[in-house]
Design an enzyme around this catalytic site. Sequence first.
Site, mmCIF file in Angstrom:
data_model
loop_
_atom_site.group_PDB
_atom_site.id
_atom_site.type_symbol
_atom_site.label_atom_id
_atom_site.label_comp_id
_atom_site.label_asym_id
_atom_site.label_seq_id
_atom_site.Cartn_x
_atom_site.Cartn_y
_atom_site.Cartn_z
ATOM 1 C CB ALA A 67 3.714 -1.125 -2.639
ATOM 2 N N GLY A 83 -1.174 -1.931 -5.516
ATOM 3 C CA GLY A 83 -2.601 -2.223 -5.586
ATOM 4 C C GLY A 83 -3.467 -1.081 -5.110
ATOM 5 N N GLY A 137 -2.631 -0.767 -1.425
ATOM 6 C CA GLY A 137 -1.207 -0.534 -1.193
ATOM 7 C C GLY A 137 -0.760 0.882 -1.517
ATOM 8 N NE ARG A 154 -16.992 -10.080 -0.880
ATOM 9 C CZ ARG A 154 -17.753 -10.047 0.201
ATOM 10 N NH1 ARG A 154 -17.393 -9.289 1.229
ATOM 11 N NH2 ARG A 154 -18.842 -10.776 0.285
ATOM 12 C CG ASP A 212 -14.507 -4.676 10.359
ATOM 13 O OD1 ASP A 212 -15.039 -4.442 9.268
ATOM 14 O OD2 ASP A 212 -13.768 -5.649 10.571
ATOM 15 C CG HIS A 244 -12.556 -7.627 7.623
ATOM 16 N ND1 HIS A 244 -13.249 -6.480 7.919
ATOM 17 C CD2 HIS A 244 -12.350 -7.607 6.282
ATOM 18 C CE1 HIS A 244 -13.451 -5.796 6.797
ATOM 19 N NE2 HIS A 244 -12.923 -6.467 5.792
#
Length: 524
Positions: free
Chosen positions: A44, A46, A49, A116, A185, A212
């Site tokens: 939560a 992040g 989050g 990423r 997406d 994904h």
Amino acid sequence: MLLQAVRTSLLNTILTPGNLTRNFYKFLSTSSKSNRFKVTVCGATGGIGQPLSLMLKQSNLVEELALYDVVSTHGVAMDISHVDTKCKIEAYSGPQEIGDALTDAKIVMITAGVPRKPGMSRDDLFDINAGIIKVLSESCLKYCPMALIGIVTNPVNSLVPVAYEVFRQGGLLNENRIFGVTALDSVRANTFVAELTRLKPEDVIVPVIGGHSSKTMVPLFSQTRPCVELSEIQIHKLTLAVQEAGTEVTKAKAGKGSATLATAFAAARFSVALAKALTGESNIIECAYVRSNVCKSPLCILCYFKMNDVIDNPADCEVRSVIRFLNARHLKPAEIYRQLKEVYGDTVMNERNVRKWCEMFNNGRTNVHDETRPGRPSLITEDLKTKVNDRILQDRRTSLDELHIAFLDISRSLLGEIVSQHLGYHKICARPHTAASTRELLDQFGWEIFDHPPYSPDFAPSDFHLFTKLKDFLGGTRFGSDEELKKTVNTWLNELAAEYNTGILKLVNRYDKCLNVGGDYVEK
């Protein structure tokens, strides 16, 4: 009880997005029943989050929002708790509190993990995030085994099987309750198609299959609702735009983050879709990466929360797309009709026409749209074309209005079609210097006006014809700056230099033809 409330079936139904309200704030509203649920967000604090938790705080379907992370959860919870909605906020930090965070949760959204970064592949992500998903899945198995679990953490395609395996080894195969959240997406595809077609984004629904991953995801533009006509070039551009959207966002943020906000939006909408399905609301449909026993791959692409109602008024091309898909899977026409009727109701295409379309697809047809019908017999005959051509050859300066006078029984528009499309004549632009104000100004200057044929951009060194091609080339593409756009256009133009030069060389013959006929009409 839960399986009666949420019955997830993939292509028991069919591959279609259905009638889903796309306006997010309407989507957050209370359903027809008073059910409200505990939702837990793991990760939560992040980048995904936090905005996800903020959006879920606005939903009347969420009674308690449990925020869990390894550290710093209480500050985020306090901040979000100040939002003036009735949803209760609880904060939990560290492994010692995860049991309290998950107990009684009906929906668990997992966003925990490493984001990423530029240059990082999905394999690199997996090496780090697989362990996190394993631990959280084990906790869900222990404290909330019947919860609906949405995995947002990347790489989704690889982490969803990790969660499945944890539940399988724990003796509870939770295949109808674990979802790889790929709604982002579809959100992107909806936006890109809307921008290209000038539709409202909230009215556009584009299903995206294959999970994904840029190498596996496939936007199904042929099943877009409402139906849209896209060229092959546009489909190619849009597909690349959807597949590479995450990478482009990461590059644009210059190493300072990845796609977090749109991801949170899509995850929030998916969470609310789960909650609405739990209340018993029907036709709540979202794309996701889920386990399937009807595809060769153990995981497939669409989750369909089907209750009691049917999808009303499907587009003809949608139904035909479904028939084509199921026919390709070698289902018999009678079974295809049964499934169509189950989902679309009694007003769907009858069995006879289903058999007809199956036969056409088996014979090689691929188009699901209506073909142009012949209509009334054409009024354009060979005799009429000959007469119009003779009239033009008598006086090449004949205008379309004068032709109409000569052929009063033929409409002006039909004559225009005969001249341009059937006879292949091209009308040059209006005679130069005919405007009264222009002539007065030229008289004041004392200039002599030469008697010369009128001109047309089509007979001059012009690049007007490139504009449409350039528009198709750029359609669906996004650029981070004006310089990037200029560079792309210059590269494209350089590739066409040889073609453009060839066109210039052909102008000599066209000049000669234009000047020598001495009239307004010339053959192409």
